[in-house]
Design a protein around this motif. Structure first.
Motif, PDB file in Angstrom:
ATOM      1  N   ALA A  57      22.062  63.772  17.177  1.00  0.00           N
ATOM      2  CA  ALA A  57      20.624  63.452  16.584  1.00  0.00           C
ATOM      3  C   ALA A  57      21.010  62.134  16.910  1.00  0.00           C
ATOM      4  N   LEU A  58      21.850  61.391  16.420  1.00  0.00           N
ATOM      5  CA  LEU A  58      22.371  60.163  16.487  1.00  0.00           C
ATOM      6  C   LEU A  58      22.513  59.468  17.824  1.00  0.00           C
ATOM      7  N   ALA A  59      23.778  59.750  17.990  1.00  0.00           N
ATOM      8  CA  ALA A  59      23.927  60.036  19.913  1.00  0.00           C
ATOM      9  C   ALA A  59      22.503  60.326  20.648  1.00  0.00           C
ATOM     10  N   SER A  60      21.700  60.758  20.336  1.00  0.00           N
ATOM     11  CA  SER A  60      20.512  61.262  21.512  1.00  0.00           C
ATOM     12  C   SER A  60      20.274  59.947  20.773  1.00  0.00           C
ATOM     13  N   PHE A  61      19.351  59.528  19.930  1.00  0.00           N
ATOM     14  CA  PHE A  61      18.910  57.951  20.012  1.00  0.00           C
ATOM     15  C   PHE A  61      19.445  57.287  20.292  1.00  0.00           C
ATOM     16  N   GLN A  62      20.502  56.790  20.016  1.00  0.00           N
ATOM     17  CA  GLN A  62      21.830  55.660  20.585  1.00  0.00           C
ATOM     18  C   GLN A  62      21.608  55.678  22.438  1.00  0.00           C
ATOM     19  N   ARG A  63      21.936  56.637  22.661  1.00  0.00           N
ATOM     20  CA  ARG A  63      21.963  56.636  24.798  1.00  0.00           C
ATOM     21  C   ARG A  63      20.503  56.221  24.666  1.00  0.00           C
ATOM     22  N   ALA A  64      19.466  56.488  23.960  1.00  0.00           N
ATOM     23  CA  ALA A  64      17.663  56.011  24.801  1.00  0.00           C
ATOM     24  C   ALA A  64      17.309  54.413  24.258  1.00  0.00           C
ATOM     25  N   LEU A  65      18.450  53.796  23.675  1.00  0.00           N
ATOM     26  CA  LEU A  65      18.804  52.315  23.606  1.00  0.00           C
ATOM     27  C   LEU A  65      19.236  51.473  24.599  1.00  0.00           C
ATOM     28  N   ILE A  66      18.288  51.841  25.727  1.00  0.00           N
ATOM     29  CA  ILE A  66      19.004  51.252  26.913  1.00  0.00           C
ATOM     30  C   ILE A  66      17.269  50.136  27.145  1.00  0.00           C
ATOM     31  N   SER A  67      18.318  48.521  27.728  1.00  0.00           N
ATOM     32  CA  SER A  67      17.377  47.380  27.596  1.00  0.00           C
ATOM     33  C   SER A  67      17.418  47.267  29.992  1.00  0.00           C
ATOM     34  N   TYR A  68      16.101  47.498  30.505  1.00  0.00           N
ATOM     35  CA  TYR A  68      16.070  47.059  31.302  1.00  0.00           C
ATOM     36  C   TYR A  68      14.977  46.929  31.952  1.00  0.00           C
ATOM     37  N   ASP A  69      14.032  45.756  30.803  1.00  0.00           N
ATOM     38  CA  ASP A  69      12.796  45.047  30.860  1.00  0.00           C
ATOM     39  C   ASP A  69      13.270  43.579  30.767  1.00  0.00           C
ATOM     40  N   THR A  70      13.912  43.168  32.100  1.00  0.00           N
ATOM     41  CA  THR A  70      14.433  41.777  31.777  1.00  0.00           C
ATOM     42  C   THR A  70      14.109  40.578  33.135  1.00  0.00           C
ATOM     43  N   PRO A  71      14.376  39.784  33.768  1.00  0.00           N
ATOM     44  CA  PRO A  71      13.549  38.753  34.267  1.00  0.00           C
ATOM     45  C   PRO A  71      14.987  39.495  35.567  1.00  0.00           C
ATOM     46  N   PHE A  72      15.823  39.634  35.311  1.00  0.00           N
ATOM     47  CA  PHE A  72      17.101  40.292  36.000  1.00  0.00           C
ATOM     48  C   PHE A  72      16.729  41.606  36.741  1.00  0.00           C
ATOM     49  N   ASP A  73      16.106  42.657  35.930  1.00  0.00           N
ATOM     50  CA  ASP A  73      15.572  43.752  35.970  1.00  0.00           C
ATOM     51  C   ASP A  73      14.147  43.447  36.838  1.00  0.00           C
ATOM     52  N   ASP A  74      13.581  42.519  36.755  1.00  0.00           N
ATOM     53  CA  ASP A  74      12.403  42.355  37.614  1.00  0.00           C
ATOM     54  C   ASP A  74      13.134  41.672  39.196  1.00  0.00           C
ATOM     55  N   GLU A  81      12.914  62.553  29.310  1.00  0.00           N
ATOM     56  CA  GLU A  81      12.836  61.804  31.025  1.00  0.00           C
ATOM     57  C   GLU A  81      13.192  60.682  30.810  1.00  0.00           C
ATOM     58  N   TRP A  82      14.299  60.058  31.496  1.00  0.00           N
ATOM     59  CA  TRP A  82      14.705  58.780  31.969  1.00  0.00           C
ATOM     60  C   TRP A  82      13.687  57.932  32.165  1.00  0.00           C
ATOM     61  N   THR A  83      13.453  57.480  31.472  1.00  0.00           N
ATOM     62  CA  THR A  83      12.688  56.396  32.588  1.00  0.00           C
ATOM     63  C   THR A  83      13.046  55.133  33.341  1.00  0.00           C
ATOM     64  N   LEU A  84      13.927  54.758  34.081  1.00  0.00           N
ATOM     65  CA  LEU A  84      14.775  53.667  34.531  1.00  0.00           C
ATOM     66  C   LEU A  84      14.350  53.170  35.434  1.00  0.00           C
ATOM     67  N   PRO A  85      14.618  51.773  35.855  1.00  0.00           N
ATOM     68  CA  PRO A  85      14.763  51.326  36.816  1.00  0.00           C
ATOM     69  C   PRO A  85      15.759  52.206  37.895  1.00  0.00           C
ATOM     70  N   GLU A  86      15.328  51.909  39.358  1.00  0.00           N
ATOM     71  CA  GLU A  86      16.153  52.606  40.874  1.00  0.00           C
ATOM     72  C   GLU A  86      17.558  52.198  40.118  1.00  0.00           C
ATOM     73  N   HIS A  87      17.714  50.949  40.255  1.00  0.00           N
ATOM     74  CA  HIS A  87      19.496  50.621  39.368  1.00  0.00           C
ATOM     75  C   HIS A  87      20.241  50.803  39.119  1.00  0.00           C
ATOM     76  N   PHE A  88      19.613  51.351  37.862  1.00  0.00           N
ATOM     77  CA  PHE A  88      20.162  52.135  37.020  1.00  0.00           C
ATOM     78  C   PHE A  88      20.438  53.290  36.658  1.00  0.00           C
ATOM     79  N   PRO A  89      21.759  53.806  36.963  1.00  0.00           N
ATOM     80  CA  PRO A  89      21.853  55.491  36.699  1.00  0.00           C
ATOM     81  C   PRO A  89      21.958  55.917  35.168  1.00  0.00           C
ATOM     82  N   VAL A  90      21.373  56.773  35.762  1.00  0.00           N
ATOM     83  CA  VAL A  90      21.335  58.079  34.430  1.00  0.00           C
ATOM     84  C   VAL A  90      22.248  58.300  33.629  1.00  0.00           C
ATOM     85  N   PRO A  91      23.171  57.924  32.432  1.00  0.00           N
ATOM     86  CA  PRO A  91      23.868  57.947  31.528  1.00  0.00           C
ATOM     87  C   PRO A  91      24.546  59.478  31.694  1.00  0.00           C
TER      88      PRO A  91
END
Length: 193
Positions: free
Chosen positions: A166-183, A14-24
């Motif tokens: 499996a390594l690729a799946s973990f790495q795809r999940a490393l998404i940063s979006y909890d920044t002041p810009f994202d807010d 389950e991707w839990t991304l902000p609205e302005h982030f596309p699903v990879p």
């Protein structure tokens, strides 16, 4: 199959991304699942995937350093210095090219083979030791269950292909979006100075 799972019942990611982030983009032959991400995380931190049991993926991709090692040139497990520093893995799911060393690598599943098995330079030093790795997966009780859970419909889940998936799946999940810009992008006009 592990815990009664089949491809139809393995929980998807389950991707839990902000609205302005596309699903990879995710390759059709490696759909994201929680079990693969969990297995990939475990693999990422396991030093047994290096020739001398001293290095893991996380050795050169340190979480507190944005998944880099902070060095101009990284060290391989045998002490060999690589010609470049490790690239950040943060938001790697959105990158079209994955390494400075080989611009042709466009899939995370292919990239993992270079540090694991590459010989020029030697990073993890596992070239020729593929059987050692797959035996570890099949005989270590935790790995044995995790691979079956992540790849329940695979007759032989303990493969190098599934390691890279499996390594690729973990790495795809490393998404940063909890920044002041994202807010700010989410509607908080006071998030940026």
């Amino acid at each position: 199959a592990g815990a009664g799972c089949t491809a139809e019942t393995v929980p998807e990611w389950e991707w839990t991304l902000p609205e302005h982030f596309p699903v990879p983009s995710v390759p059709e032959d490696n759909p994201m699942t929680q079990a693969k991400v969990d297995l990939g995380r475990y693999l990422f931190y396991d030093t047994r995937l290096s020739v001398n049991n001293e290095m893991s993926c996380a050795t050169c991709h340190i979480q507190s350093l944005a998944f880099t090692d902070g060095k101009a040139k990284s060290d391989g497990t045998t002490g060999e210095i690589t010609p470049r520093g490790s690239m950040s893995l943060v938001n790697i799911a959105y990158s079209s090219r994955l390494t400075w060393a080989n611009h042709l690598l466009a899939r995370l599943e292919d990239h993992a083979l270079s540090p694991l098995f590459g010989e020029d330079p030697i990073e993890m030093g596992m070239s020729g030791l593929e059987d050692r790795i797959t035996t570890l997966f099949a005989t270590d009780p935790l790995y044995a269950q995790m691979f079956v859970d992540a790849f329940p419909d695979d007759d032989n889940p303990y493969s190098i292909t599934n390691l890279t998936r499996a390594l690729a799946s973990f790495q795809r999940a490393l998404i940063s979006y909890d920044t002041p810009f994202d807010d700010y992008m989410s509607g908080d006009p006071d998030a940026l100075s």
